[in-house]
Write a protein that holds these residues in place. Structure first.
Motif, PDB file in Angstrom:
ATOM      1  N   HIS A   2      23.255  31.470 -11.947  1.00 19.59           N
ATOM      2  CA  HIS A   2      23.074  32.867 -12.318  1.00 19.59           C
ATOM      3  C   HIS A   2      22.094  33.022 -13.482  1.00 19.59           C
ATOM      4  O   HIS A   2      22.010  32.152 -14.359  1.00 19.59           O
ATOM      5  N   LEU A   3      21.394  34.148 -13.489  1.00 24.79           N
ATOM      6  CA  LEU A   3      20.687  34.574 -14.684  1.00 24.79           C
ATOM      7  C   LEU A   3      21.751  35.086 -15.653  1.00 24.79           C
ATOM      8  O   LEU A   3      22.579  35.923 -15.292  1.00 24.79           O
ATOM      9  N   ILE A   4      21.749  34.563 -16.878  1.00 21.82           N
ATOM     10  CA  ILE A   4      22.742  34.962 -17.877  1.00 21.82           C
ATOM     11  C   ILE A   4      22.033  35.682 -19.023  1.00 21.82           C
ATOM     12  O   ILE A   4      21.085  35.152 -19.612  1.00 21.82           O
ATOM     13  N   ILE A   5      22.495  36.888 -19.303  1.00 20.19           N
ATOM     14  CA  ILE A   5      21.958  37.685 -20.408  1.00 20.19           C
ATOM     15  C   ILE A   5      22.974  37.677 -21.539  1.00 20.19           C
ATOM     16  O   ILE A   5      24.141  38.042 -21.340  1.00 20.19           O
ATOM     17  N   GLY A   6      22.560  37.259 -22.713  1.00 25.02           N
ATOM     18  CA  GLY A   6      23.441  37.289 -23.879  1.00 25.02           C
ATOM     19  C   GLY A   6      23.350  38.631 -24.577  1.00 25.02           C
ATOM     20  O   GLY A   6      22.254  39.084 -24.921  1.00 25.02           O
ATOM     21  N   LEU A   7      24.487  39.284 -24.761  1.00 22.42           N
ATOM     22  CA  LEU A   7      24.537  40.605 -25.396  1.00 22.42           C
ATOM     23  C   LEU A   7      25.185  40.466 -26.765  1.00 22.42           C
ATOM     24  O   LEU A   7      26.349  40.071 -26.875  1.00 22.42           O
ATOM     25  N   ALA A   8      24.426  40.769 -27.799  1.00 24.21           N
ATOM     26  CA  ALA A   8      24.908  40.602 -29.169  1.00 24.21           C
ATOM     27  C   ALA A   8      24.846  41.927 -29.921  1.00 24.21           C
ATOM     28  O   ALA A   8      24.167  42.867 -29.506  1.00 24.21           O
ATOM     29  N   GLY A   9      25.545  41.968 -31.033  1.00 29.58           N
ATOM     30  CA  GLY A   9      25.537  43.150 -31.884  1.00 29.58           C
ATOM     31  C   GLY A   9      26.632  43.024 -32.911  1.00 29.58           C
ATOM     32  O   GLY A   9      27.711  42.511 -32.610  1.00 29.58           O
ATOM     33  N   PRO A 106      24.561  39.911  -9.387  1.00 27.57           N
ATOM     34  CA  PRO A 106      23.191  39.370  -9.393  1.00 27.57           C
ATOM     35  C   PRO A 106      22.841  38.620 -10.688  1.00 27.57           C
ATOM     36  O   PRO A 106      22.157  37.607 -10.670  1.00 27.57           O
ATOM     37  N   TYR A 107      23.281  39.169 -11.797  1.00 32.35           N
ATOM     38  CA  TYR A 107      23.174  38.455 -13.078  1.00 32.35           C
ATOM     39  C   TYR A 107      24.487  38.677 -13.815  1.00 32.35           C
ATOM     40  O   TYR A 107      25.341  39.446 -13.375  1.00 32.35           O
ATOM     41  N   VAL A 108      24.680  37.992 -14.923  1.00 30.34           N
ATOM     42  CA  VAL A 108      25.948  38.099 -15.651  1.00 30.34           C
ATOM     43  C   VAL A 108      25.651  38.300 -17.133  1.00 30.34           C
ATOM     44  O   VAL A 108      24.655  37.797 -17.661  1.00 30.34           O
ATOM     45  N   ILE A 109      26.504  39.082 -17.784  1.00 31.44           N
ATOM     46  CA  ILE A 109      26.368  39.381 -19.213  1.00 31.44           C
ATOM     47  C   ILE A 109      27.387  38.562 -19.996  1.00 31.44           C
ATOM     48  O   ILE A 109      28.580  38.584 -19.684  1.00 31.44           O
ATOM     49  N   LEU A 110      26.917  37.841 -21.004  1.00 28.11           N
ATOM     50  CA  LEU A 110      27.808  37.178 -21.958  1.00 28.11           C
ATOM     51  C   LEU A 110      27.789  37.994 -23.247  1.00 28.11           C
ATOM     52  O   LEU A 110      26.769  38.047 -23.936  1.00 28.11           O
ATOM     53  N   GLN A 187      19.221  51.485 -18.881  1.00 34.12           N
ATOM     54  CA  GLN A 187      18.866  51.579 -17.460  1.00 34.12           C
ATOM     55  C   GLN A 187      17.618  50.764 -17.096  1.00 34.12           C
ATOM     56  O   GLN A 187      17.652  49.960 -16.150  1.00 34.12           O
ATOM     57  N   PRO A 188      16.489  50.919 -17.815  1.00 37.46           N
ATOM     58  CA  PRO A 188      15.314  50.105 -17.466  1.00 37.46           C
ATOM     59  C   PRO A 188      15.535  48.613 -17.680  1.00 37.46           C
ATOM     60  O   PRO A 188      14.954  47.789 -16.958  1.00 37.46           O
ATOM     61  N   LEU A 189      16.372  48.250 -18.636  1.00 40.46           N
ATOM     62  CA  LEU A 189      16.677  46.833 -18.857  1.00 40.46           C
ATOM     63  C   LEU A 189      17.468  46.277 -17.676  1.00 40.46           C
ATOM     64  O   LEU A 189      17.222  45.155 -17.227  1.00 40.46           O
ATOM     65  N   HIS A 190      18.411  47.074 -17.168  1.00 43.99           N
ATOM     66  CA  HIS A 190      19.191  46.665 -15.991  1.00 43.99           C
ATOM     67  C   HIS A 190      18.258  46.409 -14.806  1.00 43.99           C
ATOM     68  O   HIS A 190      18.374  45.389 -14.115  1.00 43.99           O
ATOM     69  N   THR A 191      17.320  47.319 -14.584  1.00 40.93           N
ATOM     70  CA  THR A 191      16.343  47.158 -13.498  1.00 40.93           C
ATOM     71  C   THR A 191      15.521  45.885 -13.697  1.00 40.93           C
ATOM     72  O   THR A 191      15.276  45.119 -12.752  1.00 40.93           O
ATOM     73  N   LEU A 194      17.631  42.775 -13.009  1.00 39.45           N
ATOM     74  CA  LEU A 194      17.791  42.576 -11.561  1.00 39.45           C
ATOM     75  C   LEU A 194      16.561  41.885 -10.975  1.00 39.45           C
ATOM     76  O   LEU A 194      16.684  40.995 -10.126  1.00 39.45           O
ATOM     77  N   SER A 195      15.377  42.287 -11.438  1.00 39.42           N
ATOM     78  CA  SER A 195      14.141  41.655 -10.943  1.00 39.42           C
ATOM     79  C   SER A 195      14.040  40.207 -11.412  1.00 39.42           C
ATOM     80  O   SER A 195      13.618  39.321 -10.657  1.00 39.42           O
ATOM     81  N   LEU A 196      14.456  39.940 -12.638  1.00 40.18           N
ATOM     82  CA  LEU A 196      14.464  38.571 -13.148  1.00 40.18           C
ATOM     83  C   LEU A 196      15.455  37.711 -12.361  1.00 40.18           C
ATOM     84  O   LEU A 196      15.185  36.537 -12.088  1.00 40.18           O
ATOM     85  N   ALA A 197      16.587  38.309 -12.002  1.00 46.01           N
ATOM     86  CA  ALA A 197      17.618  37.573 -11.256  1.00 46.01           C
ATOM     87  C   ALA A 197      17.089  37.151  -9.889  1.00 46.01           C
ATOM     88  O   ALA A 197      17.396  36.055  -9.404  1.00 46.01           O
TER      89      ALA A 197
END
Length: 202
Positions: A2-9, A106-110, A187-191, A194-197
């Motif tokens: 999977h494409l993994i996106i790390g979500l921080a804050g 399609p991708y997963v958020i950590l 929204q544009p980041l999600h799109t 998806l293309s990166l995935a």
């Protein structure tokens, strides 16, 4: 893989609102905070090791971890933080990897508030920082957690400086307005993800 996106804050940044939005789009979210709670359930290996290292006082009467007492102890004994992290971080990392591998989207958020501090960004292919001015962090977190401004400021001080996280992040969303403003930026980041995935799978 999977494409993994790390979500921080940081605390009060709105990363939970962001992760919930991704979930609503059908994306699997693995939350490091939830995993950290799961691995210290009663009779777990991690909790047994914490008791051995710090003593039985870390337990509540029902066998659960006394998070408040342990948190206060670590604030007053900074050297204990490293000891606790040496116990919990490898176990948390192993469980995060297991959950990431099971994802079906399609991708997963950590999601991890300490994505960069705990080197969890090495588990992902791209990072997204939900960013907010520190004054707004204090205001939101104080209202939400019913803690004093001083307590929230202490928590912020233990986290990586905002400017450093901005340097490390691939994508940055400034969450200084209403939720709708946050969603419009996601929204544009999600799109894009998806293309990166798709590329990642070929």
């Amino acid at each position: 893989m999977h494409l993994i996106i790390g979500l921080a804050g940081g605390i009060g940044s709105g990363k939970t609102a962001a992760s919930q939005w991704f979930e609503q789009q059908g994306i699997t979210v693995v939350d490091a905070d939830i995993v950290a709670r799961e691995v210290v359930q009663p009779d777990s290996l991690a909790l047994q090791r914490i008791c051995h290292a710090f003593g039985e006082w870390v337990l509540l009467d029902d066998g659960q971890l006394n998070r408040k007492a342990l948190r206060e102890y670590i604030f007053n004994h900074p050297e204990a933080r490293q000891q606790l992290e040496e116990i919990t971080h490898p176990i948390i990392r192993q469980e995060i990897l297991r959950q990431l591998q099971m994802a079906q989207s399609p991708y997963v958020i950590l999601v991890s508030p300490l994505l960069f501090e705990t080197k969890q960004h090495h588990l992902v292919q791209r990072t997204l920082l939900i960013d907010v001015p520190e004054s707004l962090q204090l205001q939101r977190a104080t209202q939400r957690d019913v803690q004093s401004t001083e307590q929230i400021a202490k928590i912020i001080a233990t986290q990586m400086p905002r400017a450093k996280k901005q340097q490390l992040a691939d994508d940055i969303v400034i969450n200084d307005g209403h939720l709708e403003h946050l969603y419009q930026q996601l929204q544009p980041l999600h799109t894009y993800y998806l293309s990166l995935a798709k590329v990642n799978r070929t």
